[in-house]
Motif scaffolding. Structure first.
Motif: not given
Ligand SMILES: Nc1ncnc2c1ncn2[C@@H]1O[C@H](COP(=O)(O)OP(=O)(O)OP(=O)(O)O)[C@@H](O)[C@H]1O
Ligand SMILES: Nc1ncnc2c1ncn2[C@@H]1O[C@H](COP(=O)(O)OP(=O)(O)OP(=O)(O)O)[C@@H](O)[C@H]1O
Ligand SMILES: [Mg+2]
Ligand SMILES: [Mg+2]
Lengths: 298, 328, 504, 328
Positions: D293, D297, D301-308, D310-312, D314
């Motif tokens: 996270n 930041n 990196v864009n929040t949405y891309v961060q979410q993508v 993060t999943g990858v 993990i």
């Protein structure tokens, strides 16, 4: 029925924003005022579940109502209930139903998003001694139409005035409910990476602004300014402290509601529709100068 | 009990005298549903059970039914899919984005279904072939796919799809809204597959004990992979119908359906003695959620209180069936 | 183990009077009686499904009896659960329930309330000492810190036995503890049990291995269909008499006559290797029953798993009726006609929550379906046939397997694989937990299948069974074949010599 | 026994002759964490690993650590608690409401802790004594408790707690922010309990196989009940510290922590061969989430891309340890 018949005027009111402070208080107020006027008001609510809202309203429409009151609707997500209402010839009165005239509503009373953006950006500019070359972070939340609109406007205004958008583009918060914490992290992390790269933070709503203020204070900085929107109590407290929280904007929802009610009353009495379908009301900037006269909106 | 004939020479297979007791279901959850219906009917006679309102309830639960049916398949094989909600959102958004970009409606729908199926297949590969725990794997895809949905919609709500697309979600057939028709078809289809086909048998066997199934010649990996893929496909279908219903695709339109779907399937599992996921039970679970929601709305109960009551009533329903089980 | 033993003569340590217990209309117990004295080893015998395990569960508070009462040292007791029973000194090792796989061996042995502690903190040194003591008594050299789930099945059983033995019980109940043990472990266990008896512990011992019972026990109680038929001094009865009491009639010859014809080769194995198995070659002919002997952990089970496709082979060729087995996986092997009856029924054999008929159907989907759709009628018919052939004591094909007695669950596993009419039938400890009467029936079935041309391979840790049932015996040692003997001329010593690695 | 490598992660093992190979942990997830740290350090040398930023990361993950530690306890006994997030929200809001209403700070904090503990105890009763599946039971309490949090806050954000309350979340000690101090204490405490006490070992026994534990005389119900109660208590602690940190209590401030906590514990479970939940692993899981996270930041990196991502990431981390497991 509209046109002054003798049976009760029935209204189906709805909001998908009953989980937000303003949404709840204004809708509750509407129900109260409507009943005071002898109307039969039914309130349909959800927590941003428009599928449910559409079904509920379609049922209400099929059972027959005289008018629909839409509280803070996302005009893009109410297509089914709008078509049902049009087919049944039932008018929809809305507050804060978008940023431009929309034929879905016989009347939409809202606040001036452009004015919100202008007032806040101006305030930032004044506090920082001009915007030229300054780094300003813009924090938005695109799923919310109003916030999306005003943050886009703010971004344009900032760029036009020669400011840089910190991070290159609007920072998006994922969930409004946790926005204070999210923004706290954004700004803290940004300052870690760019200690000299931030002069101001423009946020689309006060919770985010409070998070930014906290991050700035914790970083031990007093040269970065923050603005918000909504005038919630937490924000007013911060403004009083004369710290990083520079200004917020108060959107006069009770006035907006009163305006709308007067038009609904006319319709209930005589079936008369408003002459315009879009009314924008003025908003007011709140700074340390006038904060003591302002009532919190939550 | 059969007389003392159970010796080696005389075959002693007791007759199945009471096949009814073999059906092995227990009505706790169904009773809860009926009690709820009775309660709301009494509270608002003429309103709750009116044709209009029943149709309304059906159409409110239609999309949940489709997504819960998808979740049922995965839970039959003993896993979870936490990504059904964001997957539905992404698939719907993808279809919408394509339509707005000018792709013909049928092609856009197929593309949306393909997206969902692909996500399901990825879950399947992670869980079945790479042996990740379904919880972590689908939690991770949930996050990723949720992020992708934000990217596809650019964080806002997409709208302006062609008129004919609206039929899927807003049309009706024989007086039933199309989403209800689709929900019924999906439930029926999955019921038939689970109950009458060899693949359904394999799913249940893998869910019962994967090692036993493997040693019985079931290709466990392919079976499990298929379950996730099928769930992805139906999640996508649910998401696309939702987009059509709302004529818009928001960046998180269907995300919440995951929790509701899981709750519905779990409620439904209490209906079978064996505690397995099953479509009949899932429909009862969906029914409880839908009736509760609508009934409390009709009574004008505050949204917050509704939430409190929903949790309490789910617990009550499950306790009801747990009590029945203990007697037996 | 204190001085309680001297009160042995006063009142029986544990008594059950006319216990009745029903499940869903099934009378599991219909007047069961048992009286165990301190200082004796008391065998509890009966056919599969006679009610032995259920009685034990009533005695230890897992089930509450519908009628009847239980007394402990003369006092009426009404145990609310296992803990209450344990507090009263009644401890049981339940059938097929062994270890907690994710914790260490030591913690498995000194589990729960018995873990030594000071101010809530575990005293590891003391815990280890106690665990080691129990394992030493059983001659087991299992590392205490190892995760129990990583032990072989035999070791897991021994850990569970060690837990029961270490409980300071006044009444110790063991439900088929030896079902999955080999001779060495059984011998070590008997030494400990005799020691406990001499200290005054009352021991209830359930087994289907009657020779063991006659070697170890002082008295025996026979149950049939939920009733207690008789209690006798072991010295005053014979195996044959016990068998006829158990089954209600005379027992014919246990082992059927060996085959006379030896047909074409059916299964041919060449240079097979895999995990724990190396360089195994042999051939099984039609009409032949091939036995596999060896010590625990010698790789017998692994060999059958390689043949059945359950485990991937690293080298070697397998041929069925002259056609090479290609590809991997159980499905391929089954298609080629190779079926395995695995050794662990709960984890490998049956889906406990599923109905009998669904368990049988899952390995026979081709037979019960058309164009991907299954026929309920055929599933029922297939199951009914299996239940009758193997005389499974069940309410019907729709009863969940988990409700059957241990031995009857095993019969369901057999039925599942027999329904495929395989060309090669691999059986890993097929009669584990099965009563003597049914054993004879299964032996005859095996012979019939062999005579009809099926190649049969049987693993058994019971040497008499291995010798009595098979035509030829291959003995394994450390993953390799180490000798072959003709069953007709084999004896225990010869087989053990090969098993211990000596080449005779 | 090999040198005392007892990092937090190794399962408690008896001294005697336990060879090193028996410690049985596998570093996949730890390697993933180190790789992430290395990556961000290289990308932004001097920034990512600066004292300021490390303290920053620690304080960002502090509350997650506390809630994940609570979740760890429940997952050790083989269950889930989906209500940890809303429970933290409710407890924090309750304490805040009391303080605003004039209750002295210590009393309000105790009351908040009591609320959380009570919710945990209710979960415990439902799961341990009434034998409901932990998933349904805690899903239902999650819903109910979430609704109560809305009612307690009246849907708004509570603020205006006394100054001294801010110390919990905004004070510092020896240069460490107080939330970090609390997180360390909680992690240490739960580590000690899990590893060295009889109750901890009983939790592990029940989690390994509840049936065997029960038949061996472990009081499974009380053990499991206690685990949920403890989780409720620590969730409340996390929620109260969060409220103090933000000086405000919103109606859903801590809800999101549930998913993150589950993800952290699951990531941590991959580090033991036995696949059990353990505090050391949970800390690694929390570390991955926190580093990711903050690092993303810092890279802007864009929040949405961060979410993508993060999943990858993990998934990548878990696959890494799955690969290691296969070798072993
Ligand atoms: N929970 C249950 N529900 C229904 N029937 C049961 C249950 N438990 C046992 N039974 C039935 O009770 C009878 C006695 O079973 P029990 O397990 O006591 O036999 P057993 O003598 O131990 O046999 P085995 O030698 O095969 O272990 C069987 O018919 C079994 O199916
Ligand atoms: N050290 C071990 N760790 C884990 N699993 C083991 C171990 N030893 C044996 N096993 C498992 O136990 C089973 C039996 O192993 P193996 O074939 O070596 O023994 P066997 O000769 O059949 O003797 P038995 O079945 O009596 O133990 C197999 O499933 C094998 O995977
Ligand atoms: Mg038994
Ligand atoms: Mg074996």
């Amino acid at each position: 029925s509209p046109g002054g018949g003798d049976d009760t005027f029935t209204v189906a009111a709805f909001t998908a924003g009953y989980g937000t402070p303003v949404g709840k208080s204004i809708l509750d107020q509407f129900v109260q005022e409507g009943r005071d006027r002898g109307w039969d008001v039914t309130l349909y609510t959800s927590d941003f579940d428009y599928d449910k809202i559409n079904s509920d309203l379609q049922t209400a429409i099929s059972q027959g109502v005289d008018a629909i009151f839409a509280g803070y609707p996302d005009p893009r997500q109410i297509g089914p209930l709008v078509s049902a209402a049009k087919a049944a010839d039932i008018p929809i009165f809305s507050i804060d139903g978008g940023v431009e005239p929309n034929d879905d509503f016989v009347l939409d009373v809202t606040t001036k998003q452009q004015q919100i953006a202008e007032l806040t950006v101006e305030a930032l500019g004044e506090a920082m001694g001009g915007l030229e070359g300054k780094d300003v972070m813009v924090i938005g939340h695109d799923p919310h139409v109003g916030i999306m609109t005003r943050s886009g406007m703010a971004e344009d205004l900032l760029r036009d005035a020669g400011a840089n958008i910190a991070g290159g583009s609007i920072r998006q918060v994922l969930a409004p409910a946790t926005s204070q914490e999210e923004t706290l992290k954004f700004v803290t992390d940004y300052l870690q990476a760019n200690p000299d790269g931030l002069d101001g933070v423009w946020t689309g709503w006060d919770h985010a602004a409070v998070g930014a203020v906290q991050a700035i204070r914790e970083a031990g900085r007093d040269d970065i300014y923050v603005t918000g929107v909504d005038a919630i109590g937490l924000a007013l407290d911060e403004i009083k402290k004369d710290g990083p929280f520079l200004a917020t904007v108060i959107q006069p929802w009770p006035d907006v509601l009163a305006e709308l009610l007067s038009h609904m009353e006319a319709y209930a009495a005589s079936g008369e529709l408003p002459s315009t379908n879009f009314i924008e009301t003025d908003v007011e900037l709140v700074t340390i100068d006038n904060v003591d006269q302002v009532e919190p909106t939550d | 009990m059969a007389p003392e004939t159970s010796t080696l020479s005389t075959a002693a297979l007791p007759r199945e005298r009471a096949p009814m007791t073999q059906l092995l279901w227990q009505g706790g959850t169904i009773i809860a549903l009926l009690l709820l219906i009775a309660f709301f009917t009494i509270m608002r006679p003429g309103v709750f059970l009116s044709v209009g309102n029943v149709t309304n309830i059906l159409s409110q639960v239609a999309i949940l039914t489709i997504i819960a049916a998808a979740q049922t398949v995965v839970m039959v094989v003993g896993d979870f899919d936490l990504s059904v909600g964001t997957n539905a959102t992404l698939s719907g958004a993808a279809a919408a984005a394509l339509m707005i970009g000018g792709t013909p409606v049928p092609a856009a729908i197929l593309a949306g279904l393909a997206v969902g199926t692909l996500v399901g297949a990825i879950n399947g590969i992670l869980v079945a072939y790479l042996k990740l725990s379904a919880f972590v794997a689908t939690l991770a895809t949930m996050t990723t796919v949720g992020g992708l949905a934000f990217i596809v919609t650019d964080g806002t709500t997409l709208y302006g799809m062609p008129e004919e697309f609206a039929w899927l979600g807003q049309g009706s057939m024989l007086g039933l809204p199309m989403p209800v028709v689709f929900a019924m078809l999906v439930a029926l289809l999955i019921w038939v597959v689970l109950r009458f086909t060899t693949i359904g048998r394999r799913w249940y066997a893998v869910g019962g004990n994967a090692e036993v199934a493997r040693l019985s010649g079931v290709s466990v990996r392919a079976t499990r992979f298929l379950a996730f893929t099928v769930a992805g496909f139906f999640s996508a279908a649910g998401g696309i119908i939702l987009v059509s219903r709302l004529s818009s695709a928001s960046s998180s339109s269907a995300n919440n359906y995951m929790m509701l779907a899981v709750a519905a399937v779990f409620l439904g599992m209490t209906i079978l003695r064996s505690g397995q996921a099953n479509i009949g039970g899932t429909l009862v679970g969906v029914g409880i959620i839908g009736v509760l929601n609508n009934g409390l709305n009709i009574l004008g109960v505050n949204t917050y209180v509704q939430q409190v009551l929903t949790g309490v009533i789910i617990i009550a329903a499950v306790i009801l069936s747990a009590l029945k089980k203990r007697d037996a | 183990m204190t001085a309680t033993q001297t009160r042995a003569s006063a009142a029986p340590a544990l008594e059950a009077h006319d216990i009745v217990k029903r499940f869903d209309g099934v009378h599991a117990l219909e007047g069961a009686r048992l009286s165990v004295r301190a200082g004796e080893i008391h065998a509890l015998l009966g056919e599969n499904g006679a009610g032995k395990s259920t009685l034990i569960k009533v005695l230890t508070g897992i089930h509450q009896p519908d009628q009847g009462d239980v007394r402990c040292f003369g006092e009426p007791v009404d145990f609310s659960g296992v803990r209450a029973a344990n507090r009263a000194g009644v401890v049981a090792l339940y059938q097929e329930l062994s270890i907690i796989p994710t914790i260490s061996v030591a913690e498995n042995i000194v589990l729960g309330d018995r873990a030594p502690s000071r101010a809530g903190f575990v005293r590891w040194a003391e815990l280890n000492r106690r665990a080691r003591l129990q394992l030493d008594r059983l001659n087991q050299r299992i590392p205490l810190g190892k995760l129990a789930g990583h032990l072989s099945p035999v070791q897991q059983t021994m850990v569970a036995v060690a837990r029961a033995l270490g409980s300071d019980a006044r009444v110790l109940i063991l439900d088929e503890p030896t079902a999955s043990l080999t001779d060495t472990e059984i011998r070590d266990l008997f030494v400990v049990l005799r020691g406990l008896r001499d200290e005054g512990v009352a021991i209830v011992y359930v087994s289907h291995r009657l020779e063991e019972v006659f070697e170890l026990c002082d008295r025996l109680t026979v149950m049939r269909n939920g009733r207690t038929i008789t209690t006798r001094d072991v010295a005053e009865t014979t195996i044959d008499e016990v068998i006829s009491t158990m089954v209600g009639r005379e027992q014919s010859e246990l082992y059927p006559a060996r085959g006379t014809t030896r047909g074409e080769p059916v299964l041919r194995v060449e240079g097979l290797a895999g995990r724990r198995v190396a360089d195994v070659s042999f051939t099984v002919h039609a009409g032949e029953v091939l036995g596999i002997g060896g010590l625990a952990g010698s790789g017998r089970s692994e060999l059958l798993r390689l043949l059945s496709g359950a485990q991937r082979r690293t080298a070697g060729a397998i041929e069925v009726d002259g056609a090479a087995l290609r590809g991997a996986g159980v499905g391929r092997a089954l298609e080629a006609g190779i079926a395995l009856v695995p050794e662990e029924r709960r984890s490998q054999g049956v889906i406990l929550s599923a109905a009998i008929q669904d368990n049988i159907a899952i390995a026979n989907l081709g037979d019960v379906s058309r164009a991907g759709f299954v026929s309920q009628r055929r599933i029922g018919a297939l199951a009914r046939r299996g239940l009758e052939e193997l005389r499974v004591k069940a309410r019907g094909p729709r009863q969940p397997v988990g409700q059957l007695s241990g031995g009857n669950q095993q019969k369901v596993v057999l039925a599942k694989m027999l329904a495929r009419a395989p060309r090669v039938l691999l059986m890993d400890e097929p009669t584990r937990g099965i009563d003597v009467g049914t054993k004879a029936e299964i032996y005859r079935l095996i012979r019939r299948l062999a005579a009809a041309g099926t190649a049969i391979v049987v693993i058994s840790s019971e040497l008499p069974e291995l010798i009595g049932l098979t035509d030829r015996i291959l003995v394994m040692h450390e993953g390799r074949l180490n000798g072959e003997v003709e069953a007709a001329s084999a004896d225990d010593e010869l087989i053990l010599a090969h098993a211990y690695g000596r080449s005779a």
